[in-house]
Design a protein around this motif. Structure first.
Motif, short mmCIF file in Angstrom:
data_model
loop_
_atom_site.label_atom_id
_atom_site.label_comp_id
_atom_site.label_asym_id
_atom_site.label_seq_id
_atom_site.Cartn_x
_atom_site.Cartn_y
_atom_site.Cartn_z
N VAL A 150 -9.38 -5.07 11.69
CA VAL A 150 -9.74 -4.21 10.57
C VAL A 150 -9.79 -5.02 9.28
CG1 VAL A 150 -8.99 -2.25 9.16
CG2 VAL A 150 -8.84 -2.10 11.65
N TRP A 151 -8.82 -5.91 9.09
CA TRP A 151 -8.82 -6.76 7.88
C TRP A 151 -10.10 -7.61 7.81
CZ3 TRP A 151 -6.46 -7.77 3.34
CH2 TRP A 151 -5.26 -7.11 3.07
N SER A 152 -10.66 -7.96 8.96
CA SER A 152 -11.85 -8.81 8.95
C SER A 152 -13.06 -8.11 8.35
CB SER A 152 -12.17 -9.30 10.36
OG SER A 152 -12.71 -8.25 11.16
N VAL A 153 -13.02 -6.76 8.30
CA VAL A 153 -14.15 -6.02 7.73
C VAL A 153 -13.77 -5.23 6.48
CG1 VAL A 153 -15.43 -5.88 9.88
CG2 VAL A 153 -13.77 -4.09 9.34
N VAL A 154 -12.46 -5.04 6.22
CA VAL A 154 -12.00 -4.37 5.01
C VAL A 154 -10.97 -5.27 4.34
CG1 VAL A 154 -11.00 -2.29 4.00
CG2 VAL A 154 -12.30 -2.12 6.10
N ARG A 155 -11.42 -6.09 3.43
CA ARG A 155 -10.52 -7.05 2.78
C ARG A 155 -10.11 -6.56 1.40
NH1 ARG A 155 -10.21 -13.02 4.73
NH2 ARG A 155 -11.21 -12.85 6.76
N ALA A 156 -8.82 -6.43 1.20
CA ALA A 156 -8.34 -6.13 -0.14
C ALA A 156 -8.44 -7.39 -0.99
CB ALA A 156 -6.90 -5.64 -0.09
N ASP A 157 -8.93 -7.22 -2.22
CA ASP A 157 -9.04 -8.37 -3.13
C ASP A 157 -7.67 -8.86 -3.57
OD1 ASP A 157 -12.15 -8.07 -4.18
OD2 ASP A 157 -11.19 -6.16 -3.77
N LEU A 158 -6.73 -7.93 -3.62
CA LEU A 158 -5.43 -8.21 -4.22
C LEU A 158 -4.40 -7.28 -3.60
CD1 LEU A 158 -3.75 -9.50 -6.60
CD2 LEU A 158 -4.52 -7.55 -7.99
N THR A 159 -3.19 -7.79 -3.40
CA THR A 159 -2.07 -6.96 -2.96
C THR A 159 -0.97 -7.04 -4.01
OG1 THR A 159 -2.53 -7.26 -0.60
CG2 THR A 159 -0.31 -6.59 -1.20
N ILE A 160 -0.48 -5.88 -4.42
CA ILE A 160 0.69 -5.80 -5.30
C ILE A 160 1.73 -4.98 -4.55
CG2 ILE A 160 1.57 -5.12 -7.56
CD1 ILE A 160 -1.33 -5.23 -8.59
N ALA A 161 2.79 -5.64 -4.11
CA ALA A 161 3.74 -5.01 -3.19
C ALA A 161 4.99 -4.51 -3.89
CB ALA A 161 4.12 -5.98 -2.08
N ASP A 162 5.45 -3.38 -3.42
CA ASP A 162 6.65 -2.71 -3.93
C ASP A 162 7.88 -3.23 -3.17
OD1 ASP A 162 8.72 -0.97 -4.52
OD2 ASP A 162 7.66 0.84 -3.89
N LEU A 163 8.62 -4.10 -3.83
CA LEU A 163 9.94 -4.49 -3.34
C LEU A 163 10.99 -4.08 -4.37
CD1 LEU A 163 7.99 -6.56 -1.63
CD2 LEU A 163 10.20 -7.60 -1.08
N ILE A 164 10.72 -2.95 -5.03
CA ILE A 164 11.67 -2.40 -6.00
C ILE A 164 12.86 -1.85 -5.24
CG2 ILE A 164 11.97 -0.75 -7.89
CD1 ILE A 164 8.77 -0.82 -8.04
N TYR A 165 12.57 -0.96 -4.30
CA TYR A 165 13.58 -0.48 -3.35
C TYR A 165 12.99 -0.60 -1.95
CZ TYR A 165 16.20 1.50 -7.26
OH TYR A 165 16.92 1.66 -8.43
N PRO A 166 12.86 -1.82 -1.43
CA PRO A 166 12.33 -1.95 -0.07
C PRO A 166 13.25 -1.24 0.92
CG PRO A 166 13.35 -3.99 -0.79
CD PRO A 166 13.31 -3.10 -1.99
N ALA A 167 12.68 -0.88 2.07
CA ALA A 167 13.43 -0.08 3.03
C ALA A 167 14.01 -0.95 4.13
CB ALA A 167 12.52 0.99 3.63
N GLU A 168 15.33 -0.90 4.25
CA GLU A 168 15.99 -1.51 5.41
C GLU A 168 16.32 -0.39 6.39
OE1 GLU A 168 19.57 -3.47 4.10
OE2 GLU A 168 20.29 -1.74 2.99
N GLY A 169 17.07 -0.72 7.45
CA GLY A 169 17.45 0.31 8.41
C GLY A 169 16.34 0.64 9.38
N PHE A 170 16.36 1.88 9.88
CA PHE A 170 15.42 2.30 10.91
C PHE A 170 14.22 3.00 10.28
CE2 PHE A 170 19.38 1.83 13.29
CZ PHE A 170 18.96 1.19 14.44
N GLY A 171 13.37 2.22 9.59
CA GLY A 171 12.16 2.79 9.02
C GLY A 171 11.12 3.02 10.10
N PRO A 172 10.01 3.71 9.80
CA PRO A 172 9.65 4.17 8.46
C PRO A 172 10.25 5.52 8.07
CG PRO A 172 7.87 4.67 9.97
CD PRO A 172 8.92 3.93 10.76
N HIS A 173 10.73 6.29 9.05
CA HIS A 173 11.16 7.66 8.74
C HIS A 173 12.61 7.73 8.28
CE1 HIS A 173 7.42 9.09 10.34
NE2 HIS A 173 7.64 8.49 11.48
#
Length: 416
Positions: free
Chosen positions: A190-213
């Motif tokens: 999918v990335w090969s046909v839909v490329r994001a120009d830029l990523t800005i990632a949220d590590l303000i409160y990243p999730a540990e434990g048994f994510g995603p739920h």
């Protein structure tokens, strides 16, 4: 000289300041965004989850990225997402706080799943069974896609951040098909046909434990950005103490030539990894000796199925099903032979065991869906579909699971 990828790291109590800092480190928003362009912002809003739960991207990160791209001259700013199968995208936007921010900042909300103006795109040299996908014209014609993931532990792939977040640009049918093939490779296709120009990632409160739920917010206070999603994910892993060699993403990304993960090929700007490092609790990588009561045959298995089995063991405990199902033999990874036991005792996890499905209880998918291994152990029935009753059963189990996790977290905090 080989060109290196730049990853910008900011740490501050002000989200606005961090967004502006990482953009400046990458050359400034005015040089990253074309004037009068259409910009699609792709946050993580795949599930219902309120601000502060670390299930979805922090709404204030979205707010300040909207402001930055507008100030850079963008004509049209669109917040787009395709929520997980069975989830309503607009409801997830509302739950995450993204809808309120978009309204306040004058951005459009866009449910990718409901778009009917689709174009079939062939995937050249596909590494998975996804040979073509139907994608919205709007997504393909926008001048910019900016990826806004949150870093979180994830049952299907150990962790989710830049690379996995782009999985949320496809319709439900493709979403489901991706889980039936090699998911890591499908995501890179999918990335090969839909490329994001830029990523800005949220590590303000990243999730540990048994994510995603069942995410447990980790107070880290960082924003990380890069034009290279692979370099960003590798850097984020190093920031939380996750060995990238145990995660399938990076091998798949390397095969697709999507970016670099080696530390000596990445230049970090702003804060260093050492300055922001904070070890995250990532229980999906616990050794199988943690559950000695079960025979878990895991040779030749991938990290995705390993993490799902770890999750399933704890889910069985939470639901009071662990002790009563100790006769189950859980198998993951390709095998040349299997033990000769009654069919209902053999739980076959994932598509690499397809040829053995007549000998046991088959859990379809690569990797399987998050709850299916535990349900196979409990029900002793094949698990194939994300169909009728799937979300209802998950919802019924959720409060039991959350109470179990809360207890573990309290005990963990006492130990610290």
């Amino acid at each position: 000289m080989e060109k290196k990828s730049i990853v910008a790291i900011a740490k501050d109590s002000s989200i606005e300041l961090m967004v502006n800092q990482v953009l400046e480190e990458l050359g400034g928003a005015e040089n990253l965004i074309r004037k009068n362009s259409t910009v699609i912002l792709k946050p993580n809003a795949g599930h219902l989850g309120a601000p502060g739960t670390s299930i979805n991207t922090h709404p204030e990160l979205l707010r300040y990225v909207i402001r930055a791209v507008r100030a850079a001259g963008a004509k049209r700013v669109i917040v787009g997402e395709a929520a997980a199968i069975g989830c309503d995208t607009m409801a997830c936007f509302e739950s995450a706080g993204h809808a309120a921010v978009a309204r306040e900042e004058g951005a459009e909300l866009y449910d990718i799943k409901s778009d009917k103006d689709l174009i079939t795109v062939q995937i050249r040299d596909a590494r998975s069974d996804i040979k073509s996908i139907r994608l919205p014209r709007l997504l393909l014609e926008a001048e910019h896609i900016i990826n806004l993931p949150i870093f979180k532990s994830h049952a299907s792939m150990v962790f989710s951040c830049a690379l996995k977040n782009i999985k949320g640009v496809v319709q439900d049918k493709v979403h489901y098909e991706m889980h039936k093939t090699n998911l890591a490779m499908a995501m890179m296709d999918v990335w090969s046909v839909v490329r994001a120009d830029l990523t800005i990632a949220d590590l303000i409160y990243p999730a540990e434990g048994f994510g995603p739920h069942s995410a447990v917010p980790l107070d880290m206070g960082c924003v990380v950005a890069s034009k290279d999603p692979v370099a960003l994910d590798a850097t984020a892993c190093r920031m939380v103490g996750l060995d990238i060699n145990v995660v399938d993403y990076f091998k798949a990304a390397k095969e697709r030539g999507l970016g670099v993960s080696d530390e000596d090929k990445i230049i970090t700007k702003g804060k260093s990894i050492d300055e922001v490092y904070k070890k995250a609790w990532l229980p999906y990588l616990e050794k199988f000796e943690t559950w000695p009561e079960y025979n878990i045959m895991h040779e030749n298995s991938c990290s995705s199925c390993q993490s799902l089995v770890a999750f399933s063991m704890e889910k069985l405990k939470a639901l009071g099903e662990y002790e009563k199902n100790k006769d189950a033999i859980i198998v993951l990874g390709a095998k040349k032979e299997l033990p000769d036991v009654p069919k209902e005792r053999l739980i076959l996890c994932g598509n690499c065991l397809t040829k053995w499905r007549s000998k046991g209880v088959a859990v379809h998918g690569c990797p399987p869906s998050e709850p299916h291994i535990a349900w196979a152990v409990i029900d002793r029935e094949d698990q194939t579909e994300i169909g009728e009753g799937f979300r209802e059963r998950m919802a019924a189990e959720e409060p039991i699971w959350n109470a179990y996790i809360d207890k573990i977290v309290k005990e963990k905090r006492k130990e610290e």
